[in-house]
Design a protein around this motif. Structure first.
Motif, mmCIF file in Angstrom:
data_model
loop_
_atom_site.group_PDB
_atom_site.id
_atom_site.type_symbol
_atom_site.label_atom_id
_atom_site.label_comp_id
_atom_site.label_asym_id
_atom_site.label_seq_id
_atom_site.Cartn_x
_atom_site.Cartn_y
_atom_site.Cartn_z
ATOM 1 N N LYS A 1 -30.331 -11.199 52.249
ATOM 2 C CA LYS A 1 -31.054 -12.418 51.872
ATOM 3 C C LYS A 1 -30.408 -13.856 52.375
ATOM 4 N N LEU A 2 -28.986 -13.659 52.516
ATOM 5 C CA LEU A 2 -28.234 -14.858 52.770
ATOM 6 C C LEU A 2 -27.748 -14.876 54.259
ATOM 7 N N SER A 3 -27.437 -16.189 54.520
ATOM 8 C CA SER A 3 -27.135 -16.469 55.917
ATOM 9 C C SER A 3 -25.698 -15.497 56.129
ATOM 10 N N GLU A 4 -25.357 -15.448 57.409
ATOM 11 C CA GLU A 4 -23.971 -14.747 57.502
ATOM 12 C C GLU A 4 -22.793 -15.383 57.083
ATOM 13 N N ALA A 5 -22.931 -16.642 57.158
ATOM 14 C CA ALA A 5 -21.580 -17.441 56.529
ATOM 15 C C ALA A 5 -21.567 -17.399 55.225
ATOM 16 N N GLU A 6 -22.615 -17.207 54.383
ATOM 17 C CA GLU A 6 -22.538 -17.078 52.984
ATOM 18 C C GLU A 6 -22.395 -15.710 52.165
ATOM 19 N N ARG A 7 -22.568 -14.488 53.067
ATOM 20 C CA ARG A 7 -22.440 -13.337 52.600
ATOM 21 C C ARG A 7 -21.224 -12.923 51.819
ATOM 22 N N ASP A 8 -19.843 -13.453 52.388
ATOM 23 C CA ASP A 8 -18.768 -13.184 51.596
ATOM 24 C C ASP A 8 -18.719 -14.028 50.416
ATOM 25 N N LYS A 9 -19.537 -14.853 50.167
ATOM 26 C CA LYS A 9 -19.250 -15.633 49.009
ATOM 27 C C LYS A 9 -20.335 -15.434 47.763
ATOM 28 N N ILE A 10 -20.969 -14.417 47.998
ATOM 29 C CA ILE A 10 -21.957 -13.828 47.200
ATOM 30 C C ILE A 10 -21.194 -13.572 45.813
ATOM 31 N N THR A 11 -21.911 -13.712 44.628
ATOM 32 C CA THR A 11 -21.433 -13.755 43.209
ATOM 33 C C THR A 11 -22.254 -12.863 42.379
ATOM 34 N N MET A 12 -21.684 -11.827 41.890
ATOM 35 C CA MET A 12 -22.408 -10.980 41.128
ATOM 36 C C MET A 12 -22.315 -11.291 39.628
ATOM 37 N N ASN B 1 -18.058 -4.099 48.311
ATOM 38 C CA ASN B 1 -17.248 -5.283 48.780
ATOM 39 C C ASN B 1 -17.831 -6.557 48.043
ATOM 40 N N ALA B 2 -18.465 -6.399 46.752
ATOM 41 C CA ALA B 2 -18.943 -7.497 45.922
ATOM 42 C C ALA B 2 -17.934 -7.972 45.130
ATOM 43 N N LEU B 3 -16.773 -8.724 45.392
ATOM 44 C CA LEU B 3 -15.538 -8.861 44.831
ATOM 45 C C LEU B 3 -15.493 -9.866 43.783
ATOM 46 N N LYS B 4 -16.581 -10.827 43.947
ATOM 47 C CA LYS B 4 -16.742 -11.909 42.943
ATOM 48 C C LYS B 4 -17.666 -11.462 41.779
ATOM 49 N N VAL B 5 -17.176 -11.465 40.692
ATOM 50 C CA VAL B 5 -17.982 -10.935 39.503
ATOM 51 C C VAL B 5 -17.757 -11.682 38.430
ATOM 52 N N LEU B 6 -19.177 -12.061 38.089
ATOM 53 C CA LEU B 6 -19.020 -13.238 36.838
ATOM 54 C C LEU B 6 -19.644 -12.613 35.607
ATOM 55 N N TYR B 7 -19.101 -12.710 34.254
ATOM 56 C CA TYR B 7 -19.682 -12.130 33.196
ATOM 57 C C TYR B 7 -20.160 -13.143 32.589
ATOM 58 N N SER B 8 -21.480 -13.204 32.185
ATOM 59 C CA SER B 8 -22.288 -14.334 31.452
ATOM 60 C C SER B 8 -22.183 -14.021 29.867
ATOM 61 N N SER B 9 -21.985 -15.251 29.126
ATOM 62 C CA SER B 9 -21.967 -15.226 27.753
ATOM 63 C C SER B 9 -22.259 -16.641 27.430
ATOM 64 N N ARG C 1 -22.956 -22.839 42.590
ATOM 65 C CA ARG C 1 -24.280 -22.833 43.542
ATOM 66 C C ARG C 1 -24.898 -21.442 43.010
ATOM 67 N N LYS C 2 -25.997 -21.796 42.317
ATOM 68 C CA LYS C 2 -26.810 -20.437 41.789
ATOM 69 C C LYS C 2 -27.613 -19.790 42.842
ATOM 70 N N SER C 3 -27.542 -20.333 44.111
ATOM 71 C CA SER C 3 -28.394 -19.626 45.178
ATOM 72 C C SER C 3 -27.381 -18.579 45.597
ATOM 73 N N LEU C 4 -26.250 -18.478 45.381
ATOM 74 C CA LEU C 4 -25.358 -17.300 45.813
ATOM 75 C C LEU C 4 -25.107 -16.450 44.698
ATOM 76 N N VAL C 5 -25.996 -16.503 43.461
ATOM 77 C CA VAL C 5 -25.479 -15.451 42.313
ATOM 78 C C VAL C 5 -26.851 -14.650 42.243
ATOM 79 N N SER C 6 -26.327 -13.510 42.067
ATOM 80 C CA SER C 6 -27.343 -12.139 41.680
ATOM 81 C C SER C 6 -27.146 -11.670 40.611
ATOM 82 N N TYR C 7 -28.006 -11.289 39.805
ATOM 83 C CA TYR C 7 -27.759 -10.890 38.168
ATOM 84 C C TYR C 7 -28.209 -9.448 38.069
ATOM 85 N N ILE C 8 -27.210 -8.506 37.450
ATOM 86 C CA ILE C 8 -27.321 -7.326 37.157
ATOM 87 C C ILE C 8 -27.081 -7.422 35.339
ATOM 88 N N TYR C 9 -28.309 -6.744 34.907
ATOM 89 C CA TYR C 9 -28.358 -6.704 33.318
ATOM 90 C C TYR C 9 -28.297 -5.547 32.889
#
Length: 153
Positions: A104-115, A139-147, A58-66
């Protein structure tokens, strides 16, 4: 002798009955094929290569840090910078960015955000570690490393 009269009542009008259809077809074509870029990347990006990759569901739950060296070295220097959305931020402002993205997300999806962190290959691990610490505090514990996928050697 009688005179013959030439009567020419021809009109040369362009038929415009199909014109609205053509315009709407062109409009839909450009709406479908145009890609809107969300952010303008201000840092150099050469992503590392990996062998085991997973697609984001779900790309709508992903925020990007460059993280990388700025493209405009004369204006921003050559030290690695952190970019969120379209602007450079200090490492201390990462918590504020995460909270804004969660709002920006709904209440239910806030804990599912992925950085998702897109880090340049040449960046030292110190700045990456500092951003990871700030993500933990936010408290953004889901971290994704793009490659990118490594080709067959």
């Amino acid at each position: 002798m009688s005179k013959f009269k030439k009567s020419s009542n021809t009109q040369q009008e362009i038929p415009t009955a199909a014109l609205p259809d053509i315009i709407f077809m062109l409009l839909f074509f450009f709406m479908v094929t145009t890609v809107m870029r969300e952010t303008d990347i201000l840092v150099k990006q050469q992503l590392p290569k990996a062998t085991q990759l997973q697609k984001i569901e779900r790309k709508s739950l992903v925020s990007y840090i460059y993280i990388g060296e700025p493209k405009n070295v004369s204006l921003f220097g050559d030290e690695p910078k952190v970019q969120t959305n379209d602007a450079f931020v200090d490492i201390d402002d990462v918590i504020l960015f995460v909270n804004q993205e969660k709002d920006k997300l709904s209440e239910a999806e806030r804990d599912k955000i992925t950085m998702s962190m897109k880090v340049d290959v040449g960046v030292k691990m110190g700045i990456v570690s500092d951003v990871q610490q700030e993500l933990r505090e936010a408290n953004a514990l889901k971290v994704l490393y793009s490659s990118i996928k490594r080709g067959e050697d």
